[in-house]
Write an enzyme that holds these catalytic residues in place. Structure first.
Site, PDB file in Angstrom:
ATOM      1  N   ARG A  18      15.405   2.799 -15.006  1.00 24.99           N
ATOM      2  CA  ARG A  18      13.939   2.777 -15.100  1.00 24.99           C
ATOM      3  C   ARG A  18      13.468   3.673 -16.254  1.00 24.99           C
ATOM      4  O   ARG A  18      12.533   3.316 -16.971  1.00 24.99           O
ATOM      5  CB  ARG A  18      13.322   3.244 -13.777  1.00 24.99           C
ATOM      6  CG  ARG A  18      11.818   3.403 -13.858  1.00 24.99           C
ATOM      7  CD  ARG A  18      11.213   3.764 -12.510  1.00 24.99           C
ATOM      8  NE  ARG A  18       9.802   4.062 -12.624  1.00 24.99           N
ATOM      9  CZ  ARG A  18       9.030   4.417 -11.590  1.00 24.99           C
ATOM     10  NH1 ARG A  18       9.552   4.501 -10.376  1.00 24.99           N
ATOM     11  NH2 ARG A  18       7.755   4.676 -11.762  1.00 24.99           N
TER      12      ARG A  18
ATOM     13  N   ASN B 159      11.314  -5.186  -7.690  1.00 23.89           N
ATOM     14  CA  ASN B 159      10.384  -5.522  -8.778  1.00 23.89           C
ATOM     15  C   ASN B 159      11.100  -6.104  -9.983  1.00 23.89           C
ATOM     16  O   ASN B 159      12.295  -5.928 -10.126  1.00 23.89           O
ATOM     17  CB  ASN B 159       9.633  -4.253  -9.194  1.00 23.89           C
ATOM     18  CG  ASN B 159       8.368  -4.062  -8.380  1.00 23.89           C
ATOM     19  OD1 ASN B 159       7.695  -5.015  -8.012  1.00 23.89           O
ATOM     20  ND2 ASN B 159       8.049  -2.801  -8.098  1.00 23.89           N
TER      21      ASN B 159
ATOM     22  N   CYS C 211       4.190  -6.782  -2.343  1.00 21.38           N
ATOM     23  CA  CYS C 211       3.716  -5.597  -3.048  1.00 21.38           C
ATOM     24  C   CYS C 211       2.621  -5.010  -2.176  1.00 21.38           C
ATOM     25  O   CYS C 211       1.776  -5.744  -1.661  1.00 21.38           O
ATOM     26  CB  CYS C 211       3.141  -5.980  -4.401  1.00 21.38           C
ATOM     27  SG  CYS C 211       2.322  -4.595  -5.219  1.00 21.38           S
TER      28      CYS C 211
ATOM     29  N   HIS D 191       0.436  -7.221  -9.519  1.00 23.56           N
ATOM     30  CA  HIS D 191      -0.043  -6.144 -10.399  1.00 23.56           C
ATOM     31  C   HIS D 191      -1.070  -6.650 -11.413  1.00 23.56           C
ATOM     32  O   HIS D 191      -1.341  -5.979 -12.412  1.00 23.56           O
ATOM     33  CB  HIS D 191       1.117  -5.403 -11.082  1.00 23.56           C
ATOM     34  CG  HIS D 191       1.969  -4.630 -10.110  1.00 23.56           C
ATOM     35  ND1 HIS D 191       3.034  -3.858 -10.489  1.00 23.56           N
ATOM     36  CD2 HIS D 191       1.889  -4.509  -8.754  1.00 23.56           C
ATOM     37  CE1 HIS D 191       3.588  -3.304  -9.411  1.00 23.56           C
ATOM     38  NE2 HIS D 191       2.911  -3.691  -8.351  1.00 23.56           N
TER      39      HIS D 191
ATOM     40  N   TYR E 127      -3.232  -1.611 -11.895  1.00 24.13           N
ATOM     41  CA  TYR E 127      -2.418  -1.836 -13.094  1.00 24.13           C
ATOM     42  C   TYR E 127      -3.242  -2.401 -14.258  1.00 24.13           C
ATOM     43  O   TYR E 127      -2.742  -2.505 -15.370  1.00 24.13           O
ATOM     44  CB  TYR E 127      -1.243  -2.756 -12.776  1.00 24.13           C
ATOM     45  CG  TYR E 127      -0.113  -2.037 -12.059  1.00 24.13           C
ATOM     46  CD1 TYR E 127       1.042  -1.655 -12.745  1.00 24.13           C
ATOM     47  CD2 TYR E 127      -0.195  -1.709 -10.712  1.00 24.13           C
ATOM     48  CE1 TYR E 127       2.068  -0.980 -12.098  1.00 24.13           C
ATOM     49  CE2 TYR E 127       0.821  -1.036 -10.058  1.00 24.13           C
ATOM     50  CZ  TYR E 127       1.952  -0.677 -10.755  1.00 24.13           C
ATOM     51  OH  TYR E 127       2.963   0.003 -10.130  1.00 24.13           O
TER      52      TYR E 127
HETATM   53  C1  G6P Z   1       3.261   0.948  -6.609  1.00 24.28           C
HETATM   54  C2  G6P Z   1       3.652  -0.460  -6.958  1.00 24.28           C
HETATM   55  C3  G6P Z   1       5.128  -0.658  -6.771  1.00 24.28           C
HETATM   56  C4  G6P Z   1       5.890   0.353  -7.615  1.00 24.28           C
HETATM   57  C5  G6P Z   1       5.425   1.757  -7.281  1.00 24.28           C
HETATM   58  C6  G6P Z   1       6.030   2.771  -8.230  1.00 24.28           C
HETATM   59  O1  G6P Z   1       3.469   1.158  -5.245  1.00 24.28           O
HETATM   60  O2  G6P Z   1       2.960  -1.402  -6.188  1.00 24.28           O
HETATM   61  O3  G6P Z   1       5.469  -1.968  -7.137  1.00 24.28           O
HETATM   62  O4  G6P Z   1       7.268   0.236  -7.390  1.00 24.28           O
HETATM   63  O5  G6P Z   1       4.019   1.865  -7.350  1.00 24.28           O
HETATM   64  O6  G6P Z   1       5.743   4.045  -7.755  1.00 24.28           O
HETATM   65  P1  G6P Z   1       6.511   5.324  -8.333  1.00 24.28           P
HETATM   66  O7  G6P Z   1       6.089   6.433  -7.451  1.00 24.28           O
HETATM   67  O8  G6P Z   1       7.990   5.022  -8.241  1.00 24.28           O
HETATM   68  O9  G6P Z   1       6.058   5.485  -9.750  1.00 24.28           O
HETATM   69 MN    MN Z   2       3.975  -3.390  -6.435  1.00 28.74          MN
END
Ligand code: G6P
Ligand code: MN
Length: 431
Positions: free
Chosen positions: A93, A147, A168, A198, A250
């Site tokens: 990531r 994702n 989601c 998103h 988003y």
């Molecule tokens: C939100 C989105 C998810 C994503 C997450 C990331 O919940 O809907 O799809 O994976 O944020 O969160 P983070 O804390 O890992 O940045």
């Molecule tokens: Mn999501």
């Protein structure tokens, strides 16, 4: 409802305790069911098995849990396969977030070209799972959080021959945010969020079943971000006022791309690095919780209804509840102007036959073009991630609204594929 077998792929995830909490909230409906946990990381798998077993025992729930170290046996005779893994982990990531940044583009692990790179890693694993299910448990439902969930869902539907619903929980958090900003009673508000994962929009809101109608526009006109609101919230409020509707969180990456770019470039770390820095303490907390008779593991990750939402979807299918839930599924007329096969995120009635999307009419004109552009990008991304076709991959990045420049698309693709080579069998066949 009859007892079910629920396989969880990626069960070592830090989100797992929230999933167990979700299961326990519906333990009555799931009585007699069996959880089969699978993860590549044997240590985390055993930790989560132990923690889940303790939480189940403490709640006196009639659920079985076991760990299975190999994928194929883990999926055997599954009714549901809950997928919640991140191929390559947080380190991958970090690359997704940082490679595009070097070329003047926000990476973003889901919505941006970073999400494209993640799709290239996620899709082959989902297709492998779909292939196993196709042969061994064709009735099973994949309930997917991996994702980018819309692209993954599309790839499995088009190339995997398995049943899948894409999840989601963003709409939960987003509705909470807007209810708070608009001073509406969250528990009594229902919103028609529609679009793509998103990239959803809500123009219709109901309070106790009554449409707000023109009132939403009036409330938005008067809306001022609360004092002390962070930059992201202020941007979302500006956007909502301009668009006259509620945007998904988003949306700021699309409409404030260059501001976000500057913000991310000024930061010493990526979001992946920030999360990684928190994980050791979090897993220590889970270790400690697993030794307690009544574990109360941290809610730092997977709070806010993440696990609960997935279990609601599973129960809606298992119990043929036909409940209204917002999920990713084929359009089939839900949003006017999108093909029947397009994967969209829309309110759907979820029952034994999976999600049946509710007719939503067209998207508001002011967001229609952008959403369609994102859809075409997603279609190309799913195609490229499933096939390993580099030209399709380049076309996907060229179609992405963040990227736009050919040189940037080429550089992100080259560097991204090389960096993730070990996870991209479709782009780098053995030999
Ligand atoms: C939100 C989105 C998810 C994503 C997450 C990331 O919940 O809907 O799809 O994976 O944020 O969160 P983070 O804390 O890992 O940045
Ligand atoms: Mn999501």
């Amino acid at each position: 409802m009859p007892a079910r077998r629920i396989a969880i792929v990626g069960a070592g995830s830090a989100y797992m305790p929230g999933v167990i909490r979700g299961l326990l909230a519906r333990a009555g409906d799931l009585a007699g069911s069996e959880l089969v946990l699978y993860d590549l990381d044997a240590g985390r798998l055993e930790l989560m098995r132990g923690l889940a077993a303790r939480m189940i025992a403490a709640a006196g729930a009639d659920l079985e849990v076991r760990a299975e170290p190999s994928l194929r046996p883990a999926l055997e005779e599954a009714d549901f396969v809950f997928t919640t893994f991140r191929p390559g982990g947080m380190h991958a990531r970090h690359l997704d977030e940082s490679i595009p940044l070097r070329h003047g583009v926000v990476g973003q692990e889901t919505a941006g070209p970073g999400g494209f790179l993640m799709a290239c890693r996620s899709v082959p694993v989902l297709l492998e799972i779909a292939g196993i299910l196709h042969r061994t448990a064709p009735h099973a439902w994949i309930v997917n959080y991996t994702n980018p969930t819309g692209i993954v869902t599309d790839a499995v539907l088009r190339h995997g021959g398995a049943r899948i619903v894409g999840l989601c929980d963003q709409h939960v958090g987003d509705l909470e945010l807007w209810a708070r900003l608009l001073r509406l009673p969250y528990e009594r508000v229902e919103a028609d969020w529609l679009g793509l994962n998103h990239a959803t929009w809500a123009e219709r809101l109901r309070v106790d079943g009554t449409e707000l109608g023109g009132q939403l526009g009036e409330r938005l006109e008067r809306l001022e971000p609360p004092g002390g609101a962070d930059l992201a919230t202020r941007q979302l409020v500006e956007l909502a006022k301009a668009l006259g509707l509620l945007p998904n969180s988003y949306a700021r990456y699309y409409y404030f791309h260059d501001d976000v770019l500057a913000e991310l470039r000024a930061r010493p770390t990526t979001r992946a690095q920030d999360v990684m820095a928190r994980l050791p303490a979090l897993y220590d907390d889970y270790q400690a919780a697993a030794r307690q008779a009544s574990p109360e593991p941290s809610r730092e990750r997977g709070g806010g209804g993440h696990g609960e939402f997935a279990i609601e979807v599973i129960c809606a299918i298992a119990g043929d509840e036909r409940r209204r839930l917002i999920v990713n599924t084929r359009n089939r007329g839900a949003i006017d102007g999108f093909e029947a096969e397009a994967v969209v995120e829309v309110p759907s009635l979820v029952g034994a036959e999976g999600p049946v999307p509710l007719p939503m009419g067209p998207l508001p004109r002011q967001v229609r073009g952008l959403t369609m552009a994102v859809h075409e990008y997603e279609w190309l991304a799913a195609e490229a991630a499933a096939s390993g076709d580099r030209r399709r991959a380049l076309q996907a990045l060229l179609a992405h609204p963040f990227v736009k420049r050919k040189a940037a698309a080429e550089a992100i693709l080259e560097e991204g594929l090389a960096a993730h080579r070990a996870h991209l069998p479709q782009f780098f066949p053995a030999g």
